[in-house]
Design an enzyme around this catalytic site. Structure first.
Site, PDB file in Angstrom:
ATOM      1  N   SER A   9      -7.109   0.183  -2.005  1.00  0.00           N
ATOM      2  CA  SER A   9      -7.943  -0.815  -2.685  1.00  0.00           C
ATOM      3  C   SER A   9      -7.456  -1.000  -4.125  1.00  0.00           C
ATOM      4  CB  SER A   9      -9.408  -0.359  -2.694  1.00  0.00           C
ATOM      5  OG  SER A   9      -9.877  -0.219  -1.378  1.00  0.00           O
ATOM      6  N   ILE A  11       2.502   0.046   6.854  1.00  0.00           N
ATOM      7  CA  ILE A  11       3.162  -1.250   6.778  1.00  0.00           C
ATOM      8  C   ILE A  11       3.291  -1.909   8.160  1.00  0.00           C
ATOM      9  CG2 ILE A  11       5.188  -2.511   5.909  1.00  0.00           C
ATOM     10  CD1 ILE A  11       3.179  -1.034   3.824  1.00  0.00           C
ATOM     11  N   GLU A  44      -5.965  -5.802   4.261  1.00  0.00           N
ATOM     12  CA  GLU A  44      -5.941  -6.948   3.325  1.00  0.00           C
ATOM     13  C   GLU A  44      -7.231  -7.015   2.499  1.00  0.00           C
ATOM     14  OE1 GLU A  44      -3.959 -10.546   4.211  1.00  0.00           O
ATOM     15  OE2 GLU A  44      -2.788  -9.635   5.816  1.00  0.00           O
ATOM     16  N   GLY A  59     -21.713  -3.453  30.754  1.00  0.00           N
ATOM     17  CA  GLY A  59     -22.269  -2.180  31.211  1.00  0.00           C
ATOM     18  C   GLY A  59     -21.186  -1.106  31.218  1.00  0.00           C
ATOM     19  N   ASN A  74     -15.794  -3.956   1.260  1.00  0.00           N
ATOM     20  CA  ASN A  74     -16.326  -3.763  -0.098  1.00  0.00           C
ATOM     21  C   ASN A  74     -15.542  -4.578  -1.120  1.00  0.00           C
ATOM     22  OD1 ASN A  74     -18.383  -2.068   0.590  1.00  0.00           O
ATOM     23  ND2 ASN A  74     -17.502  -0.202  -0.290  1.00  0.00           N
ATOM     24  N   ARG A 113      -5.697 -13.260   3.686  1.00  0.00           N
ATOM     25  CA  ARG A 113      -7.061 -12.956   4.123  1.00  0.00           C
ATOM     26  C   ARG A 113      -7.624 -14.005   5.089  1.00  0.00           C
ATOM     27  NH1 ARG A 113      -8.417 -11.390  -1.454  1.00  0.00           N
ATOM     28  NH2 ARG A 113      -7.311  -9.495  -0.900  1.00  0.00           N
ATOM     29  N   SER A 152       0.806  -1.222   0.000  1.00  0.00           N
ATOM     30  CA  SER A 152       0.000   0.000   0.000  1.00  0.00           C
ATOM     31  C   SER A 152       0.843   1.277   0.000  1.00  0.00           C
ATOM     32  CB  SER A 152      -0.902   0.044   1.241  1.00  0.00           C
ATOM     33  OG  SER A 152      -1.693  -1.113   1.306  1.00  0.00           O
TER      34      SER A 152
END
Ligand SMILES: Cc1cc2nc3c(=O)[nH]c(=O)nc-3n(C[C@H](O)[C@H](O)[C@H](O)COP(=O)(O)OP(=O)(O)OC[C@H]3O[C@@H](n4cnc5c(N)ncnc54)[C@H](O)[C@@H]3O)c2cc1C
Length: 386
Positions: free
Chosen positions: A139, A164, A370, A346, A374, A250, A133
């Site tokens: 995505s 990372i 990962e 509670g 969506n 995943r 990423s």
């Protein structure tokens, strides 16, 4: 049909699976539980704990014995991540990334030379990280802009990675860069980069909502020269490395999520039996019993999805859709179950003296990393609609 033709139930474990699960669970109770709050507050996994994780043998579960690893299956890794996450999902994340992403990618795509150089270290004492990423590509991962420009017998890397996991602890980084931005995903190439390589620096660590002890860092790559021998797979085939490892990774996130949910359910059962209101334990109220029963049912359903996709993967069968479903569903279950656990405590559920608010915060990441929920839905729908 002979009885011995029957397939065992998904939750029936072999002797060595039970052994691994129980030894991790015992270790987590004894060595991790006492540190959980401090690790969350200080956002750090102590070095001494890291050393013990290597000693326990959980940092190279699938690494063949010839390289010093456990020589076990992917499913064993799933059991370990689940058992750690019951106690602390940050330790679960550390173990998960090491096994299901870094070790997994090197086992599948590493040349003999890469395997020989890195697998013994990953099994013995070296943490790995997986860097796909960037600030502008999440995505849409293959819109990454980190460049690898050919230079003599190697490449010069430039760019930045964001988010990372294990960035703080890792010495080995799998870095995805493009050798040809015009080629789109076909330019993506995976490189093994070591912390000590000139031009490579670990940057800022994020201050997060949950899994706070799991480090999440920026990587800064400036004129970092790597030889061709550092390529994982082939030039321009890094997209395959990324897609295929993340498809499996995943399932590990699914394992982390069922661990979190199981942990929260365990706390809720114990607490509702102890806490008294209206002259009796709150677990005696049927409404509370219904909530606990629903939590337990959801945890079991999520566990079956996760175990089935892991077993399919080990059997060499297609598992892409099953893994997407497992991650999608188990992360939703983790959020719901931890939230209900907070409710059942509670006011005490809302404060840090009790363990459930942390698990609720920790659960949220399952719907993000990962592949967001969506993106899992997109994968599942693609398979449905052809
Ligand atoms: C704690 C943490 C640890 C991480 N660890 C790692 C790591 O170790 N290595 C690594 O490489 N990355 C890591 N990541 C990055 C993570 O994988 C990304 O954050 C994730 O993939 C989402 O990307 P994004 O943040 O850019 O969100 P975006 O892609 O910008 O998504 C924002 C929203 O838009 C939605 N969206 C985007 N595209 C579509 C679409 N086509 N259809 C429908 N909805 C869409 C998403 O579902 C989401 O709800 C980590 C992130 C975090 C927070």
């Amino acid at each position: 049909m002979e009885h011995n033709d029957l397939q065992p139930a998904l939750t029936m474990l072999s002797e060595d699976e039970v052994l691994l699960r129980d030894s991790v669970a015992e270790f987590a109770e004894a060595q991790v539980r006492p540190l959980v709050r401090e690790m969350d507050e200080h956002a750090k996994i102590p070095k001494e704990l890291l050393v013990k994780l290597f000693e326990l043998g959980v940092m190279g579960i699938e690494i063949p014995e010839q390289f010093g690893g456990g020589g076990a299956s992917f499913f064993h890794g799933v059991l370990a991540v689940e058992a750690f996450s019951v106690v602390d999902p940050s330790v679960g994340a550390l173990v998960d990334v090491q096994n299901t992403l870094v070790v997994n990618a090197i086992l599948r795509w590493g040349s003999d030379d890469v395997k020989q150089r890195y697998l013994p270290r990953l099994a013995a004492d070296t943490v790995g990280a997986y860097a796909l990423s960037e600030a502008g590509s999440g995505s849409d991962a293959f819109a990454l802009t980190t460049r690898a420009i050919p230079d003599g017998d190697g490449y010069v890397l430039n760019g930045r990675k964001l988010w990372i996991t294990n960035g703080n602890e890792a010495d080995i980084f799998l870095i995805f860069a493009t050798i040809n931005p015009e080629a789109g995903y076909r330019g993506v190439t995976a490189f093994v980069v070591e912390r000590g390589f000139p031009g490579f620096t670990v940057g800022r660590k994020e201050d997060k909502l949950g899994i706070r002890a799991s480090s999440t860092c920026e990587l800064i790559i400036e004129d970092c020269r790597v030889s061709k021998a550092q390529i994982l797979g082939e030039p321009g085939k890094g997209y395959k490395v990324a897609i295929e490892t993340l498809n499996e990774g995943r399932i590990g996130i699914g394992a982390q999520m069922i661990g979190i949910a199981k942990g929260a359910l365990g706390h809720a059962v114990k607490y509702t039996k102890e806490r008294r209101q209206f002259g009796k334990a709150i677990a005696e109220f049927q409404l509370v019993q219904g909530q606990l029963a629903r939590m337990a049912t959801e945890v079991e359903a999520a566990r079956l999805l996760v175990y089935n996709s892991a077993r399919l993967r080990d059997a060499g069968k297609p598992f892409l859709t099953e893994a997407a479903m497992a991650k999608l569903y188990s992360s939703e279950v983790a959020e719901r179950v931890t939230s209900l656990a907070v409710n059942l405590y509670g006011g005490y559920g809302y404060v840090k003296d009790y363990p459930v608010e942390k698990l609720w915060r920790d659960a949220k990441i399952g719907q993000i990393y990962e592949g967001t929920s969506n993106m899992q839905l997109v994968t599942i729908a693609k398979q449905l609609l052809g």
